[in-house]
Design a protein around this motif. Structure first.
Motif, PDB file in Angstrom:
ATOM      1  N   UNK A 103     -37.631  23.770 -39.097  1.00  0.00           N
ATOM      2  CA  UNK A 103     -36.937  24.301 -37.927  1.00  0.00           C
ATOM      3  C   UNK A 103     -35.973  23.254 -37.387  1.00  0.00           C
ATOM      4  N   UNK A 104     -34.761  23.677 -37.095  1.00  0.00           N
ATOM      5  CA  UNK A 104     -33.767  22.778 -36.477  1.00  0.00           C
ATOM      6  C   UNK A 104     -34.002  22.763 -34.977  1.00  0.00           C
ATOM      7  N   UNK A 105     -33.929  21.590 -34.378  1.00  0.00           N
ATOM      8  CA  UNK A 105     -34.091  21.476 -32.934  1.00  0.00           C
ATOM      9  C   UNK A 105     -35.530  21.666 -32.504  1.00  0.00           C
ATOM     10  N   UNK A 106     -35.723  21.732 -31.203  1.00  0.00           N
ATOM     11  CA  UNK A 106     -37.078  21.822 -30.643  1.00  0.00           C
ATOM     12  C   UNK A 106     -37.411  23.198 -30.091  1.00  0.00           C
ATOM     13  N   UNK A 107     -36.430  24.067 -29.979  1.00  0.00           N
ATOM     14  CA  UNK A 107     -36.675  25.390 -29.406  1.00  0.00           C
ATOM     15  C   UNK A 107     -37.370  26.267 -30.435  1.00  0.00           C
ATOM     16  N   UNK A 108     -38.521  26.803 -30.074  1.00  0.00           N
ATOM     17  CA  UNK A 108     -39.284  27.634 -31.015  1.00  0.00           C
ATOM     18  C   UNK A 108     -39.081  29.126 -30.769  1.00  0.00           C
ATOM     19  N   UNK A 109     -38.098  29.468 -29.951  1.00  0.00           N
ATOM     20  CA  UNK A 109     -37.817  30.886 -29.709  1.00  0.00           C
ATOM     21  C   UNK A 109     -36.674  31.346 -30.611  1.00  0.00           C
ATOM     22  N   UNK A 110     -36.725  32.586 -31.102  1.00  0.00           N
ATOM     23  CA  UNK A 110     -35.633  33.111 -31.927  1.00  0.00           C
ATOM     24  C   UNK A 110     -34.320  33.125 -31.152  1.00  0.00           C
ATOM     25  N   UNK A 111     -33.190  33.039 -31.819  1.00  0.00           N
ATOM     26  CA  UNK A 111     -33.065  33.038 -33.288  1.00  0.00           C
ATOM     27  C   UNK A 111     -33.481  31.695 -33.876  1.00  0.00           C
ATOM     28  N   UNK A 112     -34.140  31.769 -35.016  1.00  0.00           N
ATOM     29  CA  UNK A 112     -34.659  30.580 -35.678  1.00  0.00           C
ATOM     30  C   UNK A 112     -33.625  30.083 -36.689  1.00  0.00           C
ATOM     31  N   UNK A 113     -33.321  28.801 -36.636  1.00  0.00           N
ATOM     32  CA  UNK A 113     -32.431  28.210 -37.636  1.00  0.00           C
ATOM     33  C   UNK A 113     -33.175  27.062 -38.304  1.00  0.00           C
ATOM     34  N   UNK A 114     -33.005  26.978 -39.610  1.00  0.00           N
ATOM     35  CA  UNK A 114     -33.764  26.022 -40.415  1.00  0.00           C
ATOM     36  C   UNK A 114     -32.858  25.139 -41.254  1.00  0.00           C
ATOM     37  N   UNK A 115     -33.383  23.975 -41.586  1.00  0.00           N
ATOM     38  CA  UNK A 115     -32.760  23.063 -42.531  1.00  0.00           C
ATOM     39  C   UNK A 115     -33.539  23.223 -43.833  1.00  0.00           C
ATOM     40  N   UNK A 116     -32.837  23.383 -44.941  1.00  0.00           N
ATOM     41  CA  UNK A 116     -33.482  23.565 -46.244  1.00  0.00           C
ATOM     42  C   UNK A 116     -33.306  22.315 -47.094  1.00  0.00           C
ATOM     43  N   UNK A 117     -34.385  21.928 -47.762  1.00  0.00           N
ATOM     44  CA  UNK A 117     -34.323  20.814 -48.719  1.00  0.00           C
ATOM     45  C   UNK A 117     -34.896  21.286 -50.048  1.00  0.00           C
ATOM     46  N   UNK A 118     -34.148  21.056 -51.109  1.00  0.00           N
ATOM     47  CA  UNK A 118     -34.608  21.370 -52.459  1.00  0.00           C
ATOM     48  C   UNK A 118     -35.351  20.147 -52.986  1.00  0.00           C
ATOM     49  N   UNK A 119     -36.584  20.346 -53.465  1.00  0.00           N
ATOM     50  CA  UNK A 119     -37.418  19.239 -53.924  1.00  0.00           C
ATOM     51  C   UNK A 119     -38.098  19.580 -55.244  1.00  0.00           C
ATOM     52  N   UNK A 120     -38.543  18.553 -55.942  1.00  0.00           N
ATOM     53  CA  UNK A 120     -39.429  18.674 -57.100  1.00  0.00           C
ATOM     54  C   UNK A 120     -40.689  17.930 -56.709  1.00  0.00           C
ATOM     55  N   UNK A 121     -41.719  18.653 -56.272  1.00  0.00           N
ATOM     56  CA  UNK A 121     -42.951  18.033 -55.783  1.00  0.00           C
ATOM     57  C   UNK A 121     -44.171  18.727 -56.378  1.00  0.00           C
TER      58      UNK A 121
END
Length: 143
Positions: A103-121
């Motif tokens: 989740x981007x930022x600290x606000x947990x109310x919609x609209x929700x915006x996210x940061x995506x990371x592609x990983x090999x784990x």
């Protein structure tokens, strides 16, 4: 606060069972995307998938993080045959492609915006009756 979250998680788990979704089915819905779904804008993958898979919804708090694994479900089921670690979790023997959504930022109310990371784990799961039911985390392969 943690007690409230645990209570809500248990209530939601009971409700999910009541409507016919097993814990394994919920795990698949929330965490397995194989083959990886392509979206029109790659940076919108998390918002698109979390809404499509009913992980986030209008009127509900945004989930702080979620991971989608881009491997066949059978590979995660196979992790349940691995020796558990000291916490009781099973890890996949090989690293897998995944998208970690935060989740981007600290606000947990919609609209929700996210940061995506592609990983090999490697993926850590909790298993019940030989099936993964909770994604406990991921860890990078050792060098």
């Amino acid at each position: 606060m943690a007690g409230w979250a645990l209570c809500m998680t248990l209530v939601l788990a009971v409700l999910a069972e009541a409507v016919g979704e097993s814990r394994y089915d919920k795990f698949l819905r929330q965490h397995v995307d194989h083959p990886q779904t392509s979206v029109l804008a790659a940076h919108r993958y998390c918002e698109t998938m979390l809404a499509r898979r009913r992980v986030t919804a209008p009127g509900r708090a945004c989930k702080p993080s979620n991971t989608f694994v881009h491997a066949p479900a059978e590979e995660l089921v196979a992790a349940c045959t691995q020796t558990p670690d000291e916490a009781g979790f099973h890890s996949t023997p090989t690293a897998m492609g995944l998208t970690a959504c935060r989740l981007r930022g600290r606000d947990t109310r919609p609209p929700c915006t996210y940061r995506a990371r592609q990983l090999q784990h490697h993926v850590r799961v909790a298993c019940v009756n030989g099936l993964p039911v909770h994604l406990a985390g991921t860890h990078a392969p050792t060098q």
